[in-house]
Design a protein around this motif. Structure first.
Motif, PDB file in Angstrom:
ATOM      1  N   ILE A 122       0.828  -1.205   0.000  1.00 36.76           N
ATOM      2  CA  ILE A 122       0.000   0.000   0.000  1.00 36.76           C
ATOM      3  C   ILE A 122       0.862   1.254   0.000  1.00 36.76           C
ATOM      4  CG2 ILE A 122      -1.621   1.344   1.407  1.00 36.76           C
ATOM      5  CD1 ILE A 122      -2.930  -1.226   2.256  1.00 36.76           C
ATOM      6  N   SER A 123       1.948   1.220   0.754  1.00 35.26           N
ATOM      7  CA  SER A 123       2.799   2.411   0.841  1.00 35.26           C
ATOM      8  C   SER A 123       3.434   2.765  -0.494  1.00 35.26           C
ATOM      9  CB  SER A 123       3.894   2.207   1.894  1.00 35.26           C
ATOM     10  OG  SER A 123       4.837   1.240   1.464  1.00 35.26           O
ATOM     11  N   PHE A 124       3.609   1.772  -1.369  1.00 32.85           N
ATOM     12  CA  PHE A 124       4.207   2.012  -2.679  1.00 32.85           C
ATOM     13  C   PHE A 124       3.163   2.133  -3.791  1.00 32.85           C
ATOM     14  CE2 PHE A 124       8.030   0.001  -0.698  1.00 32.85           C
ATOM     15  CZ  PHE A 124       8.881   1.092  -0.861  1.00 32.85           C
ATOM     16  N   SER A 125       1.894   2.137  -3.448  1.00 34.88           N
ATOM     17  CA  SER A 125       0.824   2.207  -4.440  1.00 34.88           C
ATOM     18  C   SER A 125       0.288   3.629  -4.544  1.00 34.88           C
ATOM     19  CB  SER A 125      -0.305   1.242  -4.083  1.00 34.88           C
ATOM     20  OG  SER A 125       0.154  -0.095  -4.032  1.00 34.88           O
ATOM     21  N   SER A 126      -0.422   3.883  -5.622  1.00 33.68           N
ATOM     22  CA  SER A 126      -1.005   5.201  -5.817  1.00 33.68           C
ATOM     23  C   SER A 126      -2.171   5.413  -4.871  1.00 33.68           C
ATOM     24  CB  SER A 126      -1.484   5.366  -7.257  1.00 33.68           C
ATOM     25  OG  SER A 126      -2.572   4.482  -7.516  1.00 33.68           O
TER      26      SER A 126
ATOM     27  N   THR B 223       1.049  13.915  13.844  1.00 35.43           N
ATOM     28  CA  THR B 223       0.435  15.233  13.684  1.00 35.43           C
ATOM     29  C   THR B 223       0.294  15.630  12.219  1.00 35.43           C
ATOM     30  OG1 THR B 223       1.383  15.940  15.782  1.00 35.43           O
ATOM     31  CG2 THR B 223       0.624  17.661  14.304  1.00 35.43           C
ATOM     32  N   VAL B 224       1.365  15.489  11.457  1.00 34.30           N
ATOM     33  CA  VAL B 224       1.384  15.997  10.090  1.00 34.30           C
ATOM     34  C   VAL B 224       0.764  15.018   9.105  1.00 34.30           C
ATOM     35  CG1 VAL B 224       2.876  16.795   8.223  1.00 34.30           C
ATOM     36  CG2 VAL B 224       3.403  17.403  10.581  1.00 34.30           C
ATOM     37  N   VAL B 225       1.127  13.735   9.226  1.00 34.28           N
ATOM     38  CA  VAL B 225       0.705  12.768   8.225  1.00 34.28           C
ATOM     39  C   VAL B 225      -0.670  12.188   8.529  1.00 34.28           C
ATOM     40  CG1 VAL B 225       1.323  10.624   7.062  1.00 34.28           C
ATOM     41  CG2 VAL B 225       3.108  12.219   7.756  1.00 34.28           C
ATOM     42  N   ILE B 226      -0.914  11.829   9.781  1.00 32.64           N
ATOM     43  CA  ILE B 226      -2.169  11.158  10.111  1.00 32.64           C
ATOM     44  C   ILE B 226      -3.289  12.150  10.364  1.00 32.64           C
ATOM     45  CG2 ILE B 226      -3.263   9.520  11.660  1.00 32.64           C
ATOM     46  CD1 ILE B 226      -1.081   8.383   9.825  1.00 32.64           C
ATOM     47  N   ASN B 227      -3.052  13.112  11.248  1.00 29.05           N
ATOM     48  CA  ASN B 227      -4.101  14.086  11.561  1.00 29.05           C
ATOM     49  C   ASN B 227      -4.196  15.211  10.548  1.00 29.05           C
ATOM     50  OD1 ASN B 227      -4.764  12.656  13.844  1.00 29.05           O
ATOM     51  ND2 ASN B 227      -3.480  13.869  15.208  1.00 29.05           N
ATOM     52  N   ARG B 228      -3.203  15.303   9.659  1.00 30.08           N
ATOM     53  CA  ARG B 228      -3.187  16.316   8.611  1.00 30.08           C
ATOM     54  C   ARG B 228      -3.347  17.723   9.185  1.00 30.08           C
ATOM     55  NH1 ARG B 228      -4.213  14.556   3.417  1.00 30.08           N
ATOM     56  NH2 ARG B 228      -3.439  12.441   3.175  1.00 30.08           N
ATOM     57  N   ASP B 229      -2.504  18.061  10.143  1.00 26.93           N
ATOM     58  CA  ASP B 229      -2.509  19.409  10.699  1.00 26.93           C
ATOM     59  C   ASP B 229      -1.905  20.354   9.657  1.00 26.93           C
ATOM     60  OD1 ASP B 229      -2.299  21.738  12.108  1.00 26.93           O
ATOM     61  OD2 ASP B 229      -1.317  20.863  13.861  1.00 26.93           O
TER      62      ASP B 229
ATOM     63  N   THR C 294      -2.149   5.273   2.280  1.00 20.30           N
ATOM     64  CA  THR C 294      -0.755   5.225   1.834  1.00 20.30           C
ATOM     65  C   THR C 294       0.160   5.944   2.814  1.00 20.30           C
ATOM     66  OG1 THR C 294      -1.095   7.208   0.475  1.00 20.30           O
ATOM     67  CG2 THR C 294      -1.426   5.070  -0.583  1.00 20.30           C
ATOM     68  N   ALA C 295      -0.313   7.045   3.392  1.00 20.05           N
ATOM     69  CA  ALA C 295       0.504   7.788   4.343  1.00 20.05           C
ATOM     70  C   ALA C 295       0.730   6.982   5.620  1.00 20.05           C
ATOM     71  CB  ALA C 295      -0.154   9.119   4.670  1.00 20.05           C
ATOM     72  N   LYS C 296      -0.321   6.324   6.102  1.00 19.94           N
ATOM     73  CA  LYS C 296      -0.158   5.498   7.294  1.00 19.94           C
ATOM     74  C   LYS C 296       0.782   4.328   7.038  1.00 19.94           C
ATOM     75  CE  LYS C 296      -4.655   6.523   9.379  1.00 19.94           C
ATOM     76  NZ  LYS C 296      -5.998   5.989   9.733  1.00 19.94           N
ATOM     77  N   ALA C 297       0.672   3.738   5.845  1.00 19.70           N
ATOM     78  CA  ALA C 297       1.570   2.632   5.514  1.00 19.70           C
ATOM     79  C   ALA C 297       3.024   3.093   5.488  1.00 19.70           C
ATOM     80  CB  ALA C 297       1.173   2.025   4.171  1.00 19.70           C
TER      81      ALA C 297
END
Length: 294
Positions: free
Chosen positions: A37-41, A234-240, A259-262
């Motif tokens: 998933i991390s390498f997918s679109s 903060t930045v990737v998951i919660n999108r602050d 993808t961001a969480k992966a």
């Protein structure tokens, strides 16, 4: 000598190996799926097309995380925390475990101190008293706010003191006969003989400091002081978006939560995955010997 197994023994071994292989796959396949998933679109991951192989291969998620200078600053904070925190944990764990490993007749207050430490596992003062303690001791927004609250990991103390109890008493008695004191006996006899247990608790302490994120959000007033996991949360998951520059908005369209969480999982776990193989040979022996009370 060639061993001959009965039919029932062979059936058991086959079933046992099949079961262990199935359990290994249950542990490995989810990691492979997350890596894919991390390498997918973003579109492929959102549509659920990704299984065990990347779909529409892209590095957008990693680029979004890695291109920010705040990311590397957070890595520096985490490395500082791991370096100081693990050192403090290990020194205090050894110094607490050694006297608690003695018999009650040698250390009369041992039982009282042991229950005091065990009580901290069962009961907690709560988040607000902890926050007030950190604030009024003047260590808020510093590396010590991340290190000192968990300076004495009681679970590690229990493992290590039980390991100390398993060491032959004759070694300690011989050291005393040769004129060694308690400090010399601890650091020159007990510690060198306890490397498997020490490697185990060191790994526990390292993983704990590396993966911790909640305390960084609470005790750090500035995002510049966030450790890695707090920054990613903060930045990737919660999108602050207050921490995202205008140049990053284009990347946000190519990255979704999956993808961001992966990417976060592998970036956060990679150092531990690299360190673990070097400590694995100590790990099983240390955890078994340190968890059994003789």
């Amino acid at each position: 000598m060639v061993e001959h197994y009965s039919v029932s023994r062979k059936v058991f071994l086959v079933c046992n190996y099949m079961f262990l292989c199935a359990m290994a796959l249950l542990c490995i396949l989810p990691l492979v799926h997350v890596l894919a998933i991390s390498f997918s679109s973003s579109a492929a991951a959102q549509a659920g097309y990704v299984k065990l192989w990347p779909v529409e291969f892209t590095l957008s998620s990693y680029q979004f995380v890695l291109k920010k200078p705040e990311f590397f600053r957070s890595i520096g904070v985490t490395l500082e925390r791991v370096g100081i925190g693990v050192l403090v944990n290990m020194v205090l764990t050894i110094m607490v475990a050694y006297p608690l490993s003695k018999e009650a007749k040698k250390f009369k207050a041992r039982t009282v101190y042991a229950w005091v430490f065990v009580a901290t596992i069962l009961f907690s003062g709560g988040l607000i008293p902890l926050y007030m303690t950190i604030k009024y001791t003047g260590i808020m927004n510093s590396i010590w706010a991340l290190v000192l609250p968990g300076a004495v990991p009681v679970f590690n103390v229990i493992l290590l003191l039980n390991f100390f109890r398993g060491l032959p008493k004759e070694l300690e008695e011989a050291a005393f006969i040769d004129g060694a004191g308690q400090w010399t006996t601890l650091w020159r006899i007990f510690v060198p003989l306890s490397m498997p247990a020490l490697a185990t608790v060191t790994l526990f302490a390292t993983v704990n400091h590396w993966n911790s994120w909640f305390d960084g959000l609470i005790f750090m007033n500035s995002p510049a002081n966030y450790p890695l996991q707090s920054y990613l949360q903060t930045v990737v998951i919660n999108r602050d978006l207050s921490l995202v520059s205008s140049a990053d908005f284009a990347s946000l369209t190519e990255v979704n939560d999956r993808t961001a969480k992966a990417a976060q999982i592998f970036l956060g776990a990679l150092p531990i995955l690299l360190v673990y193989p070097f400590l694995q040979r100590f790990f099983m022996k240390g955890i078994v010997l340190g968890s059994v009370k003789e």
